[in-house]
Design a protein around this motif. Structure first.
Motif, short mmCIF file in Angstrom:
data_model
loop_
_atom_site.label_atom_id
_atom_site.label_comp_id
_atom_site.label_asym_id
_atom_site.label_seq_id
_atom_site.Cartn_x
_atom_site.Cartn_y
_atom_site.Cartn_z
N SER A 88 86.86 12.36 53.98
CA SER A 88 87.88 11.36 53.69
C SER A 88 87.75 10.76 52.30
CB SER A 88 87.85 10.25 54.75
OG SER A 88 86.66 9.50 54.68
N VAL A 89 86.62 10.98 51.59
CA VAL A 89 86.52 10.46 50.22
C VAL A 89 87.27 11.36 49.24
CG1 VAL A 89 84.31 9.36 50.71
CG2 VAL A 89 84.34 11.61 49.63
N VAL A 90 87.71 12.53 49.69
CA VAL A 90 88.56 13.41 48.87
C VAL A 90 89.79 13.80 49.68
CG1 VAL A 90 86.75 14.28 47.33
CG2 VAL A 90 87.12 15.40 49.54
N SER A 91 90.45 12.80 50.25
CA SER A 91 91.60 13.04 51.13
C SER A 91 92.68 13.91 50.48
CB SER A 91 92.21 11.72 51.57
OG SER A 91 91.31 10.97 52.34
N PRO A 92 93.09 13.67 49.22
CA PRO A 92 94.15 14.51 48.63
C PRO A 92 93.79 16.00 48.64
CG PRO A 92 93.82 12.54 47.29
CD PRO A 92 92.70 12.57 48.30
N LEU A 93 92.52 16.31 48.37
CA LEU A 93 92.08 17.71 48.41
C LEU A 93 92.21 18.29 49.81
CD1 LEU A 93 90.67 20.28 47.41
CD2 LEU A 93 88.48 19.12 47.72
N VAL A 94 91.77 17.52 50.80
CA VAL A 94 91.84 18.01 52.19
C VAL A 94 93.28 18.29 52.58
CG1 VAL A 94 91.41 17.44 54.60
CG2 VAL A 94 89.71 16.85 52.87
N TYR A 95 94.21 17.41 52.21
CA TYR A 95 95.61 17.61 52.56
C TYR A 95 96.19 18.84 51.86
CZ TYR A 95 95.24 12.91 54.50
OH TYR A 95 94.85 11.82 55.23
N LYS A 96 95.76 19.10 50.61
CA LYS A 96 96.20 20.31 49.92
C LYS A 96 95.70 21.56 50.64
CE LYS A 96 96.51 18.41 45.21
NZ LYS A 96 95.90 18.44 43.85
N ILE A 97 94.45 21.53 51.10
CA ILE A 97 93.89 22.66 51.84
C ILE A 97 94.68 22.88 53.13
CG2 ILE A 97 91.88 23.49 53.12
CD1 ILE A 97 90.13 22.08 51.02
N LEU A 98 94.97 21.80 53.84
CA LEU A 98 95.73 21.92 55.09
C LEU A 98 97.11 22.52 54.84
CD1 LEU A 98 94.89 18.59 56.97
CD2 LEU A 98 94.09 20.89 57.52
N ASP A 99 97.78 22.07 53.78
CA ASP A 99 99.10 22.61 53.47
C ASP A 99 99.03 24.09 53.15
OD1 ASP A 99 100.26 20.14 53.81
OD2 ASP A 99 100.29 19.64 51.66
N THR A 100 98.00 24.50 52.40
CA THR A 100 97.87 25.91 52.03
C THR A 100 97.53 26.77 53.23
OG1 THR A 100 97.06 25.21 49.86
CG2 THR A 100 96.72 27.51 50.46
N VAL A 101 96.64 26.27 54.08
CA VAL A 101 96.29 27.00 55.30
C VAL A 101 97.50 27.13 56.21
CG1 VAL A 101 94.93 26.87 57.42
CG2 VAL A 101 93.83 26.44 55.23
N GLU A 102 98.31 26.08 56.29
CA GLU A 102 99.52 26.10 57.12
C GLU A 102 100.50 27.16 56.61
OE1 GLU A 102 101.85 24.73 60.33
OE2 GLU A 102 99.80 24.22 59.77
N GLU A 103 100.64 27.27 55.30
CA GLU A 103 101.53 28.27 54.72
C GLU A 103 101.10 29.68 55.07
OE1 GLU A 103 101.45 27.52 50.57
OE2 GLU A 103 102.45 25.57 50.70
N ASN A 104 99.79 29.86 55.27
CA ASN A 104 99.25 31.19 55.57
C ASN A 104 99.00 31.41 57.06
OD1 ASN A 104 98.43 32.72 52.84
ND2 ASN A 104 98.21 30.51 52.54
N SER A 105 99.44 30.45 57.89
CA SER A 105 99.41 30.60 59.36
C SER A 105 98.02 30.88 59.91
CB SER A 105 100.38 31.71 59.80
OG SER A 105 101.68 31.42 59.37
N PHE A 106 97.03 30.10 59.49
CA PHE A 106 95.69 30.21 60.04
C PHE A 106 95.50 29.19 61.15
CE2 PHE A 106 94.83 31.69 55.56
CZ PHE A 106 94.77 33.03 55.90
N ASP A 107 94.80 29.58 62.20
CA ASP A 107 94.63 28.73 63.39
C ASP A 107 93.24 28.11 63.43
OD1 ASP A 107 97.19 29.43 64.29
OD2 ASP A 107 96.41 31.25 65.23
N ASP A 108 93.06 27.21 64.42
CA ASP A 108 91.75 26.62 64.75
C ASP A 108 91.13 25.90 63.56
OD1 ASP A 108 91.81 27.58 67.42
OD2 ASP A 108 91.23 29.55 66.69
N ILE A 109 91.79 24.83 63.12
CA ILE A 109 91.31 24.02 62.01
C ILE A 109 90.62 22.79 62.58
CG2 ILE A 109 91.91 22.93 59.82
CD1 ILE A 109 92.69 25.87 60.00
N HIS A 110 89.36 22.62 62.19
CA HIS A 110 88.53 21.56 62.75
C HIS A 110 88.09 20.60 61.65
CE1 HIS A 110 85.49 19.77 65.43
NE2 HIS A 110 84.67 19.81 64.40
N LEU A 111 88.18 19.28 61.92
CA LEU A 111 87.71 18.26 60.99
C LEU A 111 86.36 17.74 61.45
CD1 LEU A 111 88.08 16.20 58.65
CD2 LEU A 111 89.26 14.72 60.29
#
Length: 292
Positions: A88-111
């Motif tokens: 959470s100290v690099v929230s913008p980076l995490v959200y960018k990763i989530l958006d990119t992973v979503e675009e590539n349809s990868f499953d089972d994302i764990h925080l």
């Protein structure tokens, strides 16, 4: 098996269940994505306690290349674990990763929240709808005790969890002398998690990484979990001498809480664990084992 021209260790058999050997499974790995070394807490039991590095320099396209390389070689990714430091100290980076992973349809994302889900920035991240599961450190039921352990102020309303789907959450409780260190205190933690609506809790012994951990170490056997009323052993799983865990259920007022305990673990065991830190991919958590 090989990726990027180098051999990696993958999991080809499930864990042994009780005395029964594990069954053959598709080649699989867990991919840990370490987004930062920085952290907003100063836990004395943590090997990363003095790190202030919250750099968000991170090669996201390379992460996608790694994921595609694994899948292209017939290797199943059990979970993509977003971890740190404290994500959470690099929230913008995490959200960018989530958006990119979503675009590539990868499953089972764990925080994996390595400090806690009790601070506003952590809870904001937990509300993101993309998570399939969330691990949250929760080492006590009292806010003042948590503030001592984390070395930072925990707000009184930390346990409201407004807007968070707690059915996705499991909490992890470190056993620390003077905190959760006996059956009575463990019983209070079980009730606390059940009242919050968290369905799963794990009890974990400290890794002896510094003097504090040696001095405050509590053995899992000292908890005597099966002495707590309405706690029932269900099964144990192991990978021989490398690791073993035990599972229990706690039943109170027709509500069920799943309990996990890690009996022992070999810190050098890294079969099926890959770690990407934004620059390099490694087998396990060792710095000198670069794959790509």
């Amino acid at each position: 098996m090989e990726i990027f021209g180098k051999e990696i260790a993958v999991k080809s058999h499930g864990c042994n269940v009780m005395d029964e050997p594990g069954q053959r499974i598709a080649p699989s790995v867990n991919l840990f994505v370490k987004v930062t070394k920085g952290c907003n807490a100063h836990c004395k039991f943590c090997s990363n306690a003095n790190s202030t590095d919250a750099s968000s320099v991170f090669n996201i396209p390379k992460l996608i290349t790694v994921i595609k390389e694994l899948k292209g070689n017939g290797i199943c990714i059990n979970r993509i674990n977003i971890t740190g430091g404290e994500p959470s100290v690099v929230s913008p980076l995490v959200y960018k990763i989530l958006d990119t992973v979503e675009e590539n349809s990868f499953d089972d994302i764990h925080l994996h929240l390595n400090t806690n889900g009790l601070l506003p920035q952590s809870q904001e991240m937990m509300r993101h709808p993309r998570w399939d599961s969330i691990s949250m450190s929760l080492h006590h039921y009292d806010v003042s005790k948590l503030s001592e352990l984390y070395g930072c102020r925990i707000p009184e309303k930390a346990f409201d969890f407004e807007g968070i789907d707690l059915q996705k959450v499991n909490s992890s409780c470190n056993l620390v002398k003077g905190y959760i260190d006996n059956a009575e205190e463990a019983h209070k933690m079980l009730d606390f998690n059940l009242d919050l609506g968290i369905p799963r809790v794990g009890f974990v012994a400290l890794m002896k990484v510094n003097d504090y951990c040696w001095e405050h170490f509590v053995d899992l056997e000292d908890i005597h979990l099966d002495s707590i009323p309405h706690v029932y052993f269900t099964k144990s799983m192991n990978r021989g001498s490398d690791c073993k865990c035990s599972n229990y259920l706690y039943n109170r007022d027709l509500k069920i809480l799943e309990i996990y305990m890690r009996n022992y673990a070999n810190p050098n065991y890294c079969e099926s664990s890959l770690v990407y830190d934004g620059e390099y991919l490694r087998q396990g958590f060792h710095q000198d084992n670069i794959i790509y």
